[in-house]
Design a protein around this motif. Structure first.
Motif, PDB file in Angstrom:
ATOM      1  N   ALA A   1       0.827  -1.214   0.000  1.00  0.00           N
ATOM      2  CA  ALA A   1       0.000   0.000   0.000  1.00  0.00           C
ATOM      3  C   ALA A   1       0.857   1.258   0.000  1.00  0.00           C
ATOM      4  O   ALA A   1       0.658   2.174  -0.811  1.00  0.00           O
ATOM      5  CB  ALA A   1      -0.943  -0.016   1.205  1.00  0.00           C
ATOM      6  N   ASP A   2       1.837   1.315   0.893  1.00  0.00           N
ATOM      7  CA  ASP A   2       2.709   2.491   0.960  1.00  0.00           C
ATOM      8  C   ASP A   2       3.573   2.619  -0.290  1.00  0.00           C
ATOM      9  O   ASP A   2       3.827   3.724  -0.781  1.00  0.00           O
ATOM     10  CB  ASP A   2       3.595   2.415   2.200  1.00  0.00           C
ATOM     11  N   THR A   3       4.033   1.480  -0.821  1.00  0.00           N
ATOM     12  CA  THR A   3       4.887   1.524  -2.008  1.00  0.00           C
ATOM     13  C   THR A   3       4.118   2.023  -3.224  1.00  0.00           C
ATOM     14  O   THR A   3       4.613   2.870  -3.978  1.00  0.00           O
ATOM     15  CB  THR A   3       5.466   0.130  -2.279  1.00  0.00           C
ATOM     16  N   PHE A   4       2.909   1.529  -3.431  1.00  0.00           N
ATOM     17  CA  PHE A   4       2.123   1.967  -4.587  1.00  0.00           C
ATOM     18  C   PHE A   4       1.732   3.435  -4.465  1.00  0.00           C
ATOM     19  O   PHE A   4       1.708   4.161  -5.474  1.00  0.00           O
ATOM     20  CB  PHE A   4       0.876   1.103  -4.719  1.00  0.00           C
ATOM     21  N   LEU A   5       1.424   3.876  -3.266  1.00  0.00           N
ATOM     22  CA  LEU A   5       1.060   5.282  -3.088  1.00  0.00           C
ATOM     23  C   LEU A   5       2.257   6.202  -3.318  1.00  0.00           C
ATOM     24  O   LEU A   5       2.117   7.292  -3.884  1.00  0.00           O
ATOM     25  CB  LEU A   5       0.497   5.495  -1.680  1.00  0.00           C
TER      26      LEU A   5
ATOM     27  N   VAL B   1      -4.002  -0.203  -8.548  1.00  0.00           N
ATOM     28  CA  VAL B   1      -4.883   0.686  -9.310  1.00  0.00           C
ATOM     29  C   VAL B   1      -5.637   1.627  -8.381  1.00  0.00           C
ATOM     30  O   VAL B   1      -5.854   2.801  -8.684  1.00  0.00           O
ATOM     31  CB  VAL B   1      -5.842  -0.145 -10.171  1.00  0.00           C
ATOM     32  N   SER B   2      -6.023   1.126  -7.209  1.00  0.00           N
ATOM     33  CA  SER B   2      -6.728   1.983  -6.256  1.00  0.00           C
ATOM     34  C   SER B   2      -5.849   3.121  -5.763  1.00  0.00           C
ATOM     35  O   SER B   2      -6.306   4.272  -5.646  1.00  0.00           O
ATOM     36  CB  SER B   2      -7.217   1.137  -5.075  1.00  0.00           C
ATOM     37  N   ARG B   3      -4.581   2.846  -5.466  1.00  0.00           N
ATOM     38  CA  ARG B   3      -3.677   3.885  -4.997  1.00  0.00           C
ATOM     39  C   ARG B   3      -3.221   4.806  -6.131  1.00  0.00           C
ATOM     40  O   ARG B   3      -3.082   6.009  -5.942  1.00  0.00           O
ATOM     41  CB  ARG B   3      -2.446   3.260  -4.337  1.00  0.00           C
TER      42      ARG B   3
END
Length: 289
Positions: free
Chosen positions: A127-131, A258-260
């Motif tokens: 999550a943190d990486t994609f954001l 895709v969400s992030r």
């Protein structure tokens, strides 16, 4: 003497300031005479208080609204509401919103991650990486990792592995390189499809991070199945189970990415990744089932 006692004398007029006698009930008495007063024009910027303002209200032209209550109180409230520190807030509705001008791109969340924290973050902190990487292109790690994955992917399929082993070296090398190049091109196409669907569903992400991260997710999630298939073969039951589990993990990572990257809820993010997931499922089923 009697005349003086009865009030009849030489000067029988009433005093000058004596109040007039009130008329009996039912009779209309004339109003008492008042001495005429001369009104002076007040200086500019001053008034006679409430009486002066009342006189000004009575001289208003016909049709204008009349204040109710004390006009000084209305003036004090208006001045207090618009004094510094108490200014009333108001807004102007724009029927076109922000469509009139170009929208500024969102600011990057953080600096670009090096390739080692990037690959480890996809597995450990997705999550943190994609954001953090939603505004940075990852072409270098994506192309290299996908190309290496394609070089080994041919040995994860039993039939393709036998053909590559039995062929001569001059024939096997071009065959392996073409397979690796095909995986890179396929990853680019599937990532572009995922990005296009995400934009059609309301996403606002850039296409370079989306395509590069989708290629990394495709290669990293299938790595455990590929390692087992190199030693056990693609027809092994354990390899098939691991292949299904890694496919589910790829679906979760695609949805999260895709969400992030596009600021979409997870149902739309999953819908944008559907075609790429179906393509990967078909590829795994053709090789393992």
């Amino acid at each position: 003497m009697a005349g003086f006692r009865n009030g009849r004398g030489r000067d029988n007029r009433p005093p000058q300031h004596q109040q007039p006698q009130q008329a009996p009930y039912g009779y209309n008495a004339a109003p008492p005479p008042y001495p005429q007063q001369q009104w002076q024009q007040p200086p500019q910027g001053q008034s006679y208080g409430h009486q002066g303002q009342q006189g000004q209200r009575q001289q208003q032209p016909y049709g204008e609204p009349e204040y109710f209550g004390d006009p000084q109180q209305h003036q004090q409230q208006y001045s207090a509401a618009n004094s510094p520190g108490h200014t009333q807030m108001f807004s102007v509705d724009d029927p076109y919103g922000q469509a009139a001008g170009p929208q500024a791109p969102p600011a990057p969340v953080g600096p670009r991650l090096p390739w080692k924290p990037l690959l480890g973050g996809i597995v450990l902190r997705p999550a943190d990486t994609f954001l953090r990487m939603r505004d940075h292109a990852v072409w270098g790690p994506a192309l290299i990792v996908t190309f290496l994955y394609g070089l080994l992917a041919i040995f994860g399929f039993d039939k393709a592995r036998d053909e590559a082993i039995n062929a001569t070296l001059s024939t096997a090398i071009p065959y392996v390189l073409m397979t690796a190049t095909g995986f890179v091109v396929g990853g680019l196409i599937l990532g572009a499809v995922t990005h296009t669907l995400a934009r059609q569903l309301g996403g606002d992400g850039a296409w370079q991070p989306t395509v590069g991260l989708s290629m990394l997710i495709m290669s990293i999630t299938d790595a455990p199945r590929l390692v087992l298939a190199l030693f056990l073969g693609g027809e092994n039951g354990l390899v098939q189970v691991v292949g299904w589990l890694t496919w589910l993990a790829a679906g979760a990572l695609f949805t999260l990415m895709v969400s992030r990257s596009h600021d979409l809820p997870w149902p739309k993010a999953l819908g944008a990744s559907a075609i790429q997931l179906i393509a990967l499922l078909s590829l795994i089923k053709l090789g393992t089932l």
